[in-house]
Design a protein around this motif. Structure first.
Motif, PDB file in Angstrom:
ATOM      1  N   LEU A 205       0.834  -1.195   0.000  1.00 11.07           N
ATOM      2  CA  LEU A 205       0.000   0.000   0.000  1.00 11.07           C
ATOM      3  C   LEU A 205       0.870   1.247   0.000  1.00 11.07           C
ATOM      4  CD1 LEU A 205      -2.973  -0.566   2.488  1.00 11.07           C
ATOM      5  CD2 LEU A 205      -3.103  -0.214   0.018  1.00 11.07           C
ATOM      6  N   ASP A 206       1.889   1.238   0.851  1.00 12.85           N
ATOM      7  CA  ASP A 206       2.802   2.386   0.911  1.00 12.85           C
ATOM      8  C   ASP A 206       3.505   2.601  -0.429  1.00 12.85           C
ATOM      9  OD1 ASP A 206       2.179   2.880   3.572  1.00 12.85           O
ATOM     10  OD2 ASP A 206       3.892   1.759   4.348  1.00 12.85           O
ATOM     11  N   LYS A 207       4.022   1.517  -0.999  1.00 11.09           N
ATOM     12  CA  LYS A 207       4.777   1.628  -2.248  1.00 11.09           C
ATOM     13  C   LYS A 207       3.889   2.056  -3.419  1.00 11.09           C
ATOM     14  CE  LYS A 207       8.530  -1.601  -1.205  1.00 11.09           C
ATOM     15  NZ  LYS A 207       9.538  -0.530  -1.199  1.00 11.09           N
ATOM     16  N   SER A 208       2.600   1.769  -3.341  1.00  9.92           N
ATOM     17  CA  SER A 208       1.706   2.083  -4.458  1.00  9.92           C
ATOM     18  C   SER A 208       1.535   3.580  -4.664  1.00  9.92           C
ATOM     19  CB  SER A 208       0.342   1.416  -4.250  1.00  9.92           C
ATOM     20  OG  SER A 208      -0.353   2.012  -3.166  1.00  9.92           O
ATOM     21  N   ILE A 209       1.845   4.374  -3.647  1.00 14.62           N
ATOM     22  CA  ILE A 209       1.735   5.836  -3.825  1.00 14.62           C
ATOM     23  C   ILE A 209       3.086   6.537  -3.753  1.00 14.62           C
ATOM     24  CG2 ILE A 209      -0.639   5.919  -2.967  1.00 14.62           C
ATOM     25  CD1 ILE A 209       0.527   7.087  -0.346  1.00 14.62           C
ATOM     26  N   GLU A 210       4.152   5.768  -3.656  1.00 11.31           N
ATOM     27  CA  GLU A 210       5.490   6.369  -3.599  1.00 11.31           C
ATOM     28  C   GLU A 210       6.017   6.683  -4.991  1.00 11.31           C
ATOM     29  OE1 GLU A 210       8.043   3.687  -1.552  1.00 11.31           O
ATOM     30  OE2 GLU A 210       7.221   4.130   0.437  1.00 11.31           O
ATOM     31  N   HIS A 211       6.679   7.827  -5.112  1.00 12.60           N
ATOM     32  CA  HIS A 211       7.417   8.143  -6.343  1.00 12.60           C
ATOM     33  C   HIS A 211       8.419   9.254  -6.035  1.00 12.60           C
ATOM     34  CE1 HIS A 211       8.499   9.038 -10.468  1.00 12.60           C
ATOM     35  NE2 HIS A 211       7.845   7.941 -10.830  1.00 12.60           N
ATOM     36  N   PRO A 212       9.670   9.113  -6.459  1.00 11.42           N
ATOM     37  CA  PRO A 212      10.675  10.131  -6.137  1.00 11.42           C
ATOM     38  C   PRO A 212      10.353  11.503  -6.712  1.00 11.42           C
ATOM     39  CG  PRO A 212      11.539   8.514  -7.698  1.00 11.42           C
ATOM     40  CD  PRO A 212      10.260   7.966  -7.176  1.00 11.42           C
ATOM     41  N   LEU A 213       9.669  11.561  -7.855  1.00 11.50           N
ATOM     42  CA  LEU A 213       9.334  12.858  -8.432  1.00 11.50           C
ATOM     43  C   LEU A 213       8.246  13.567  -7.632  1.00 11.50           C
ATOM     44  CD1 LEU A 213       9.479  12.280 -12.301  1.00 11.50           C
ATOM     45  CD2 LEU A 213      11.095  13.496 -10.825  1.00 11.50           C
ATOM     46  N   THR A 214       7.371  12.799  -7.005  1.00  9.18           N
ATOM     47  CA  THR A 214       6.388  13.405  -6.107  1.00  9.18           C
ATOM     48  C   THR A 214       7.099  14.026  -4.914  1.00  9.18           C
ATOM     49  OG1 THR A 214       4.686  11.821  -6.760  1.00  9.18           O
ATOM     50  CG2 THR A 214       4.351  12.989  -4.680  1.00  9.18           C
ATOM     51  N   ASP A 215       8.024  13.280  -4.331  1.00  8.07           N
ATOM     52  CA  ASP A 215       8.794  13.805  -3.191  1.00  8.07           C
ATOM     53  C   ASP A 215       9.582  15.042  -3.594  1.00  8.07           C
ATOM     54  OD1 ASP A 215       7.824  11.711  -1.689  1.00  8.07           O
ATOM     55  OD2 ASP A 215       9.603  10.459  -1.996  1.00  8.07           O
ATOM     56  N   TRP A 216      10.202  14.998  -4.771  1.00  7.10           N
ATOM     57  CA  TRP A 216      10.974  16.143  -5.248  1.00  7.10           C
ATOM     58  C   TRP A 216      10.075  17.364  -5.442  1.00  7.10           C
ATOM     59  CZ3 TRP A 216      10.623  19.228  -9.555  1.00  7.10           C
ATOM     60  CH2 TRP A 216      11.698  20.092  -9.786  1.00  7.10           C
TER      61      TRP A 216
END
Length: 237
Positions: A205-216
């Motif tokens: 579930l956590d990984k399904s919304i993770e993305h480095p560009l979102t964090d950036w």
């Protein structure tokens, strides 16, 4: 493979379910995600290494009586499955689905339990034939094991698609609860088919919304704001 299209009525939502018996994971996931329930199985329960009924009651204490809890039987005979289903229902209050493997005795038990008013999730589904049989027998959900199918040189996504097509063809109300995922691409693939529901552990579930560009992007918003306003807050008290 013909991918099924437009099987959803407008307004239907994906049903997200958490696959665990760990109370801390359930508390965290229920706080963050739009979950509709929790699924367990004997392997998941055994990892907690404490009383079976205490685990189920604790889960219900977190998710509430009206939220789905899917609990699996262990027996491999119809009589044993039915007895265990009654034991679970007699001791755990609220919205319950009894998980029954799609072995021959399981199909027999699904028929009987349906007549007795149980809600049923047919589990350990590997083929579309198994899912169709369970649905006709009375299952409310069927749970195809996506990654396990992949691991025997099959295609879990194709099996899910075949199940969806058959349920549409025969106008069955049974929902497809895709299970056994190892990566977010598998989740995306079955979601693109219009699967009714998925059950996954908290990590996925956590990984399904993770993305480095979102964090950036979030970091950039904050950085740009601070350059002008000398603070990282919009509301200043």
């Amino acid at each position: 493979m013909d991918i099924i299209k437009n099987i959803k009525e407008k307004g239907d939502n994906m049903i997200y379910i958490l696959d665990t018996a760990n109370i801390n994971d359930i508390k965290k996931a229920m706080d963050i995600y739009p979950l509709s329930g929790v699924t367990t199985n004997p392997s998941i329960i055994s990892k907690e290494n404490r009383d079976f009924l205490d685990i189920l009651k604790d889960i219900k204490g977190v998710i509430g009586k009206e939220t789905m809890l899917h609990v699996q039987t262990l027996s491999t005979t119809c009589e044993g499955i039915v007895e265990e289903a009654h034991y679970i229902r007699d001791n755990v209050e609220g919205e319950l689905y009894i998980k029954v493997p799609v072995i021959a005795e399981g199909i027999k038990a699904i028929k009987q339990l349906k007549k007795e008013g149980f809600k049923i999730t047919a589990t350990a589904v590997i083929t579309a034939n198994q899912a169709l049989m369970a649905a006709v027998a009375g299952a409310d959900f069927v749970a195809p094991y996506v990654n396990r199918i992949d691991n025997i040189s099959g295609s879990g996504v194709n099996v899910v698609n075949d199940i969806l097509n058959q349920f549409e063809l025969y106008n069955l109300d049974t929902k497809v609860l895709a299970a056994s995922f190892k990566n977010v691409q598998q989740i995306a693939d079955v979601s693109n088919l219009g699967v009714d529901s998925i059950t996954v552990p908290l990590e996925l579930l956590d990984k399904s919304i993770e993305h480095p560009l979102t964090d950036w992007s979030v970091q950039q918003f904050t950085s740009d704001w601070k350059k002008t306003y000398k603070t990282d807050k919009i509301i200043i008290k």
